[in-house]
Design an enzyme around this catalytic site. Sequence first.
Site, PDB file in Angstrom:
ATOM      1  N   ASP A  37       0.826  -1.205   0.000  1.00  0.00           N
ATOM      2  CA  ASP A  37       0.000   0.000   0.000  1.00  0.00           C
ATOM      3  C   ASP A  37       0.861   1.255   0.000  1.00  0.00           C
ATOM      4  O   ASP A  37       2.083   1.197   0.124  1.00  0.00           O
ATOM      5  CB  ASP A  37      -0.887   0.032   1.254  1.00  0.00           C
ATOM      6  CG  ASP A  37      -1.907  -1.091   1.279  1.00  0.00           C
ATOM      7  OD1 ASP A  37      -2.182  -1.653   0.210  1.00  0.00           O
ATOM      8  OD2 ASP A  37      -2.414  -1.400   2.372  1.00  0.00           O
ATOM      9  N   LYS A  59      -3.300   1.734  -1.835  1.00  0.00           N
ATOM     10  CA  LYS A  59      -4.392   1.941  -0.893  1.00  0.00           C
ATOM     11  C   LYS A  59      -4.090   3.142  -0.015  1.00  0.00           C
ATOM     12  O   LYS A  59      -3.174   3.171   0.783  1.00  0.00           O
ATOM     13  CB  LYS A  59      -4.598   0.704  -0.022  1.00  0.00           C
ATOM     14  CG  LYS A  59      -5.002  -0.528  -0.790  1.00  0.00           C
ATOM     15  CD  LYS A  59      -6.466  -0.499  -1.173  1.00  0.00           C
ATOM     16  CE  LYS A  59      -7.362  -0.760   0.006  1.00  0.00           C
ATOM     17  NZ  LYS A  59      -8.783  -0.791  -0.368  1.00  0.00           N
ATOM     18  N   MET A 174      -7.943   7.813  10.183  1.00  0.00           N
ATOM     19  CA  MET A 174      -8.277   8.280   8.823  1.00  0.00           C
ATOM     20  C   MET A 174      -9.508   9.183   8.812  1.00  0.00           C
ATOM     21  O   MET A 174     -10.315   9.131   7.895  1.00  0.00           O
ATOM     22  CB  MET A 174      -8.513   7.074   7.899  1.00  0.00           C
ATOM     23  CG  MET A 174      -7.374   6.075   7.867  1.00  0.00           C
ATOM     24  SD  MET A 174      -7.781   4.540   7.002  1.00  0.00           S
ATOM     25  CE  MET A 174      -8.909   3.775   8.184  1.00  0.00           C
TER      26      MET A 174
END
Length: 508
Positions: A37, A59, A174
């Site tokens: 990622d 990602k 996040m």
Amino acid sequence: MKETGVVYLVGAGPGDPGLITEKGLSRLRTCEAVVYDSLLSPRLLDEVPAHCRKIHVGKRAGHHSMKQEEINQLLVELAEKGLSVVRLKGGDPFVFGRGGEEIMALTKAGIPYEVVSGVTSAVAALASAGIPVTHRAVSRSFHVMTGHTLSEKGALPPDFAEFAGLSGTLVFLMGLGNLSLIVKGLLNRGKPGVTPAAVIQNGTLPEERTVRGTLEDIEEKVLAAGIESPAIIVVGEVASLDFSSTLKHPLEGCRIGVTGTDSFTVRLGKQIKSLGGDWECMLSLIIKSHRKDGKMKAAYEKLPSYTWIVFTSANGVKEFFRGLLEWGYDFRSVGHVKFAAVGRGTADELLGHGFCADYIPKKYQVQDLAAGLKGLITGEDRLLIPRSSGGSKELNEILDEAGAFYHDIVLYDVAPAGLETENRAEALRHLDYLTFSSASGVEAFFKEAEEGIEEALAGLKVVCIGDITAKALSEHGRKADMIAGVYSIQGITEVICRDWNEERSQLK
């Protein structure tokens, strides 16, 4: 029919490459394909074998270069080819890492797998910022929620009220883009406006930044500070505590780009890391050996006639002794010879082969090496100088002036192995220093200079290992900001430490 491979779901940790587990590193070092990622340290990819396939699936919040279903299928296809595959995921595979979905796809396809846990940023980023996720008499629990999928058409998820009502520390991963929604939701569900809150950007990395406040003012403070993703939101009494490390390292917060051979950059990188700094390889150089060429064969045959062998680099030592054995000789062939080494690193490499240097100049540079030899040799001496094609001509000039007899033979060349980043100019803008360890490294760096390199170099300080390297740099229109006092890895780090601490003291 080829045997089915295996997939290892490895947690890479919160960002600092030093926080990956030993087991995770062992899987990386033996894999045949790695699917990784964003938000991972590029240095982790240096751990994989040379033949390993590296597949970036990108990602990252808001920027997915490959859909999750496609990643699942990719893992299955790689394993069906019989490969040992590492699925390298930020943090821990099961902490909002969608590792469960990948395992379901692997199970359906009959692919064996192993999960290697990783350190989650939900704990590590807080600790790095000095915020204990729990603390006696302050917080007896902590709760983690993803902030990335929190909002659906501007609405909070149905269970948010229960989450908001929990005691202890609330952590949102996040969730920076939904900070306003989170704050309003917590206030509307009874959290006092004076509840401590913090936002941590790039936790555990050198560019880590932390903003502290309360639910009433955290949005305003984050906006004023210009905090960007990736960031973690912390809410609870522990956010008012500051248990930041009091042990300060000389290069703490410093970001250094390095260039050179793999051996050199790794050794320099370890030294930088031990001093608290962070490093990134900006250019790898490889050794193209000529030890099997005719001229070197002739030099090995004439070893009995030489009285001195002069080494100007550790690479020269390595290549010379490899060639010695490959051509059918052994250490008895050089038992009568005296050795000169340009510096301590070269002398240490020589010692690793069982020989002490008979002469090392006080200043680790070629002109001092030559000047010292000039006073040691006589007309009876015969010198062999096996070195790179880019070796300094000052050595020849001084020896010629002394009337010395020598054979200066090209033992190896240094060539770029490839750029370590697709956009060097952008990568350079995030650095404080860039180091060059050889003139050949300078030439390789500028060989395919892209647009914006000059501007990017103007925004950092360039450090050269010696005068010859600095001269090569100046020929490309960039003056060295610093030259190591001692031409070695230690010399490079010492001059950076001194400058970095002077800079920080001026900011106080």
